[in-house]
Design a protein around this motif. Structure first.
Motif, short mmCIF file in Angstrom:
data_model
loop_
_atom_site.label_atom_id
_atom_site.label_comp_id
_atom_site.label_asym_id
_atom_site.label_seq_id
_atom_site.Cartn_x
_atom_site.Cartn_y
_atom_site.Cartn_z
N ALA A 122 0.84 -1.18 0.00
CA ALA A 122 0.00 0.00 0.00
C ALA A 122 0.88 1.24 0.00
O ALA A 122 2.04 1.19 0.42
N PRO A 123 0.36 2.38 -0.46
CA PRO A 123 1.16 3.60 -0.48
C PRO A 123 1.72 3.94 0.89
O PRO A 123 1.00 3.96 1.89
N GLY A 124 3.02 4.21 0.94
CA GLY A 124 3.67 4.59 2.18
C GLY A 124 3.91 3.46 3.15
O GLY A 124 4.36 3.72 4.28
N LYS A 125 3.63 2.23 2.76
CA LYS A 125 3.80 1.10 3.65
C LYS A 125 4.76 0.08 3.07
O LYS A 125 5.02 0.07 1.87
N GLU A 126 5.27 -0.76 3.94
CA GLU A 126 6.15 -1.83 3.51
C GLU A 126 5.37 -2.92 2.79
O GLU A 126 4.18 -3.13 3.04
N ARG A 127 6.05 -3.60 1.89
CA ARG A 127 5.46 -4.76 1.24
C ARG A 127 5.22 -5.85 2.27
O ARG A 127 6.07 -6.11 3.13
N GLU A 128 4.08 -6.48 2.20
CA GLU A 128 3.75 -7.54 3.13
C GLU A 128 3.31 -8.79 2.38
O GLU A 128 2.57 -8.71 1.40
N GLY A 129 3.76 -9.92 2.87
CA GLY A 129 3.30 -11.18 2.34
C GLY A 129 1.97 -11.54 2.94
O GLY A 129 1.78 -11.45 4.16
N ILE A 130 1.02 -11.98 2.12
CA ILE A 130 -0.31 -12.26 2.61
C ILE A 130 -0.73 -13.72 2.42
O ILE A 130 -1.59 -14.21 3.16
N SER A 131 -0.14 -14.40 1.45
CA SER A 131 -0.56 -15.77 1.20
C SER A 131 0.55 -16.53 0.47
O SER A 131 1.32 -15.94 -0.28
N TRP A 132 0.57 -17.84 0.69
CA TRP A 132 1.59 -18.68 0.07
C TRP A 132 1.04 -20.08 -0.13
O TRP A 132 0.30 -20.59 0.72
N VAL A 133 1.41 -20.69 -1.25
CA VAL A 133 1.13 -22.10 -1.48
C VAL A 133 2.46 -22.79 -1.73
O VAL A 133 3.26 -22.35 -2.56
N GLY A 134 2.71 -23.87 -1.01
CA GLY A 134 3.99 -24.54 -1.06
C GLY A 134 4.20 -25.34 -2.32
O GLY A 134 3.25 -25.76 -3.00
N ALA A 162 -4.03 -1.92 -2.49
CA ALA A 162 -2.58 -2.04 -2.62
C ALA A 162 -2.25 -2.51 -4.03
O ALA A 162 -3.14 -2.90 -4.80
N ILE A 163 -0.97 -2.48 -4.35
CA ILE A 163 -0.49 -3.18 -5.52
C ILE A 163 -0.16 -4.60 -5.08
O ILE A 163 0.55 -4.80 -4.11
N TYR A 164 -0.68 -5.56 -5.81
CA TYR A 164 -0.50 -6.96 -5.48
C TYR A 164 0.51 -7.59 -6.42
O TYR A 164 0.42 -7.45 -7.65
N TYR A 165 1.48 -8.29 -5.84
CA TYR A 165 2.54 -8.95 -6.58
C TYR A 165 2.52 -10.44 -6.31
O TYR A 165 2.25 -10.87 -5.19
N CYS A 166 2.84 -11.22 -7.31
CA CYS A 166 3.10 -12.62 -7.08
C CYS A 166 4.60 -12.88 -7.16
O CYS A 166 5.35 -12.14 -7.79
N ALA A 167 5.02 -13.93 -6.49
CA ALA A 167 6.43 -14.28 -6.42
C ALA A 167 6.59 -15.78 -6.41
O ALA A 167 5.70 -16.49 -5.94
N ALA A 168 7.72 -16.25 -6.91
CA ALA A 168 7.99 -17.68 -7.00
C ALA A 168 9.33 -18.00 -6.36
O ALA A 168 10.31 -17.28 -6.56
N TRP A 199 9.68 -12.25 -9.37
CA TRP A 199 8.57 -11.37 -9.01
C TRP A 199 7.86 -10.88 -10.26
O TRP A 199 8.48 -10.63 -11.29
N GLY A 200 6.55 -10.73 -10.14
CA GLY A 200 5.80 -10.06 -11.17
C GLY A 200 5.84 -8.56 -10.99
O GLY A 200 6.43 -8.03 -10.05
N GLN A 201 5.21 -7.86 -11.91
CA GLN A 201 5.23 -6.40 -11.91
C GLN A 201 4.11 -5.78 -11.09
O GLN A 201 4.15 -4.59 -10.79
N GLY A 202 3.12 -6.56 -10.72
CA GLY A 202 2.07 -6.08 -9.86
C GLY A 202 0.80 -5.70 -10.59
O GLY A 202 0.82 -5.35 -11.77
N THR A 203 -0.30 -5.77 -9.87
CA THR A 203 -1.59 -5.33 -10.37
C THR A 203 -2.29 -4.56 -9.26
O THR A 203 -2.26 -4.95 -8.10
N GLN A 204 -2.91 -3.45 -9.62
CA GLN A 204 -3.51 -2.55 -8.65
C GLN A 204 -4.88 -3.04 -8.24
O GLN A 204 -5.73 -3.34 -9.09
N VAL A 205 -5.10 -3.10 -6.94
CA VAL A 205 -6.42 -3.39 -6.37
C VAL A 205 -6.83 -2.18 -5.54
O VAL A 205 -6.11 -1.77 -4.64
N THR A 206 -7.99 -1.64 -5.86
CA THR A 206 -8.52 -0.51 -5.13
C THR A 206 -9.91 -0.86 -4.62
O THR A 206 -10.79 -1.22 -5.41
N VAL A 207 -10.10 -0.76 -3.31
CA VAL A 207 -11.38 -1.06 -2.68
C VAL A 207 -11.92 0.24 -2.11
O VAL A 207 -11.36 0.79 -1.16
N SER A 208 -12.99 0.74 -2.69
CA SER A 208 -13.51 2.04 -2.30
C SER A 208 -14.99 2.12 -2.62
O SER A 208 -15.46 1.57 -3.61
#
Length: 127
Positions: free
Chosen positions: A40-52, A92-98, A117-126
């Motif tokens: 999210a703007p002004g915040k650190e990147r955070e991991g939210i989900s993972w599949v092994g 936030a901007i959502y990124y996937c990673a491998a 890492w991917g380049q990200g996709t914007q998600v806006t909830v408003s």
């Protein structure tokens, strides 16, 4: 060349749903652990989900648990993140990673490091 490409982001009202896609080229995605991160703007990147990549186990941070679901479609070489009951704080901007190494999802989300890492996709909830 290895590429990860996110798609599916957009503008949605609170309580709505989106499905993000992470399409891979140059690698067989099911050999990797795959994670979703957001920033999210002004915040650190955070991991939210993972599949092994070993046992297929999944991990979710508490803030998305019960609302988000990570899944694989091996035939399409794609990983999805189904996001339900979206909240404004999900914006936030959502990124996937491998990651090839068989590390646990919680550690990967906390470390925030991966091979690709991917380049990200914007998600806006408003409203």
């Amino acid at each position: 060349q290895v590429q990860l490409m996110e798609s599916g982001g957009g503008l949605v009202q609170p309580g709505g749903s989106l499905r993000l896609s992470c399409a891979a080229s140059g690698l067989t995605l099911d050999l990797y652990g795959i994670g979703w991160f957001r920033q999210a703007p002004g915040k650190e990147r955070e991991g939210i989900s993972w599949v092994g990549n070993s046992d297929g186990s999944t991990y979710y941070v508490d803030s998305v648990k019960g609302r988000f679901t990570i899944s694989r479609d091996n035939a399409e070489n794609t990983v999805y993140l189904q996001m339900n009951s979206l909240k404004p704080e999900d914006t936030a901007i959502y990124y996937c990673a491998a990651e090839l190494l068989p590390r646990d999802g919680m550690s990967m989300c906390v470390m925030g490091e991966a091979l690709f890492w991917g380049q990200g996709t914007q998600v806006t909830v408003s409203s």
